[in-house]
Write a protein that holds these residues in place. Structure first.
Motif, mmCIF file in Angstrom:
data_model
loop_
_atom_site.group_PDB
_atom_site.id
_atom_site.type_symbol
_atom_site.label_atom_id
_atom_site.label_comp_id
_atom_site.label_asym_id
_atom_site.label_seq_id
_atom_site.Cartn_x
_atom_site.Cartn_y
_atom_site.Cartn_z
ATOM 1 N N PRO A 186 0.812 -1.227 0.000
ATOM 2 C CA PRO A 186 0.000 0.000 0.000
ATOM 3 C C PRO A 186 0.842 1.273 0.000
ATOM 4 O O PRO A 186 0.629 2.166 -0.834
ATOM 5 N N CYS A 235 -5.345 0.747 -2.875
ATOM 6 C CA CYS A 235 -6.498 0.464 -2.001
ATOM 7 C C CYS A 235 -6.737 -1.038 -1.864
ATOM 8 O O CYS A 235 -6.987 -1.547 -0.754
ATOM 9 N N LEU A 255 -8.443 3.779 4.242
ATOM 10 C CA LEU A 255 -9.004 4.012 2.905
ATOM 11 C C LEU A 255 -9.656 5.384 2.797
ATOM 12 O O LEU A 255 -9.753 5.947 1.703
ATOM 13 N N VAL A 258 -7.878 8.399 0.963
ATOM 14 C CA VAL A 258 -7.748 8.542 -0.498
ATOM 15 C C VAL A 258 -8.868 9.389 -1.088
ATOM 16 O O VAL A 258 -8.791 9.755 -2.264
ATOM 17 N N TYR A 262 -9.068 11.179 -4.807
ATOM 18 C CA TYR A 262 -10.063 10.706 -5.774
ATOM 19 C C TYR A 262 -10.858 11.871 -6.350
ATOM 20 O O TYR A 262 -11.146 11.912 -7.564
ATOM 21 N N THR A 287 -2.132 12.181 0.661
ATOM 22 C CA THR A 287 -2.751 10.857 0.818
ATOM 23 C C THR A 287 -1.726 9.843 1.304
ATOM 24 O O THR A 287 -2.008 9.038 2.202
ATOM 25 N N CYS A 291 -2.226 8.207 4.877
ATOM 26 C CA CYS A 291 -2.453 6.762 4.894
ATOM 27 C C CYS A 291 -1.344 6.067 5.678
ATOM 28 O O CYS A 291 -1.614 5.191 6.509
#
Length: 308
Positions: A186, A235, A255, A258, A262, A287, A291
């Motif tokens: 990831p 993802c 998640l 993101v 997006y 991101t 994350c």
């Protein structure tokens, strides 16, 4: 600028978290899965990996300048330069830039040797492979970052995902674990996405300078499709980590980080000016940081829960 501020700008130290995050993930994975964690080894791994990353930044600037890529980006009307500017603007001489660059390499190599003596020779192998990738990314005769066949994307996935995560895990345990490989995907794919998206900022200048990135080879429309696909893969790999037990179930909330990225994709057309990609770069970077932060926090919480 004083010496420290000059070094920080020349090495682009502000992006160093993209290397420190995967190192932290690998070490925390070792703690959660095997109950092994040595703070001294962890700090030395962080220091060595950080020096290696800064070396990578500077050696890329050095060879992009020598190859004419950075000069082309600076002079092109519709291009946003992403180098430090210390060579293109003459702030440092090439000689001074080279001395600092190779000093960083020496620091990283020394850390790798010490870690290999303590944890095993695989630690040195991980570091050596990362060093070779960093140097030959833009340096002749290989220059695989110029070839436009996906070599550079694979190199980034290795350098900022698989190698630091698995290397940090190995330093702590002197063993290999498939979960470490899964955990590297990831964060590695998200960092690959940052480096891929930054090519949009100066792809036309890259084309004129002979740097065949995938954006140059494919064009904007197809490259944007691939960029979205990279995000989807990141993802899916996070979900796979949870299902395989590499991450605790509540790590799935990562998640949510993101979503802003997006949304940026939805504002882009098939063809855009370079300035339109600045929000994409910013969102990609944030991101990855967010994350990675959530994944680190989830492993910390899991470690605490297991301790009690």
């Amino acid at each position: 600028m004083d010496v420290l501020n000059q070094f920080k700008k020349a090495s682009r130290i502000q992006v160093i978290p993209v290397m420190l995050i995967p190192v932290a993930l690998g070490a925390l994975g070792a703690y959660v899965w095997t109950s092994r964690f040595h703070i001294g080894l962890f700090l030395l791994t962080l220091f060595g990996s950080g020096a290696a990353h800064l070396f990578s930044n500077m050696v890329n600037d050095l060879w992009d300048y020598k190859n004419g890529t950075d000069t082309e980006a600076q002079e092109h009307v519709d291009a946003i330069s992403t180098n430090s500017g210390f060579l293109t603007k003459g702030i440092w001489s090439i000689r001074k830039f080279e001395i600092v660059t190779w000093t960083l390499f020496g620091i990283a190599a020394l850390c790798g040797i010490i870690l290999s003596l303590i944890s095993g020779w695989w630690a040195l192998l991980f570091g050596a492979l990362g060093g070779l990738i960093a140097y030959f990314y833009v340096a002749p005769p290989v220059r695989f970052g110029y070839r436009g066949k996906g070599y550079s994307e694979i190199a980034i996935l290795l350098s900022f995902g698989i190698l630091p995560v698995m290397g940090a895990f190995y330093v702590q345990t002197s063993t290999m674990d498939l979960r470490a490989l899964l955990l590297s995907l990831p964060i590695g794919l998200l960092t690959t996405l940052i480096l891929f998206n930054h090519h949009f900022l100066h792809w036309q200048a890259d084309r004129q300078a002979g740097k065949r990135t995938l954006v140059v080879v494919w064009g904007e429309k197809r490259a944007l499709t691939f960029s979205r696909a990279l995000l989807l893969l990141a993802c899916l790999s996070l979900v796979a980590c949870v299902l395989a037990g590499a991450l605790p179930p509540y790590a799935i909330i990562a998640l949510l980080t993101v979503i802003p990225l997006y949304l940026v994709y939805g504002r882009l057309k098939d063809s855009n000016r370079s300035e339109a990609y600045l929000p994409l770069m910013g969102a990609s970077t944030m991101t990855t940081m967010r994350c990675g932060g959530v994944l680190i926090l989830s492993l910390l919480v899991q470690g605490i829960i297991q301790a009690f």
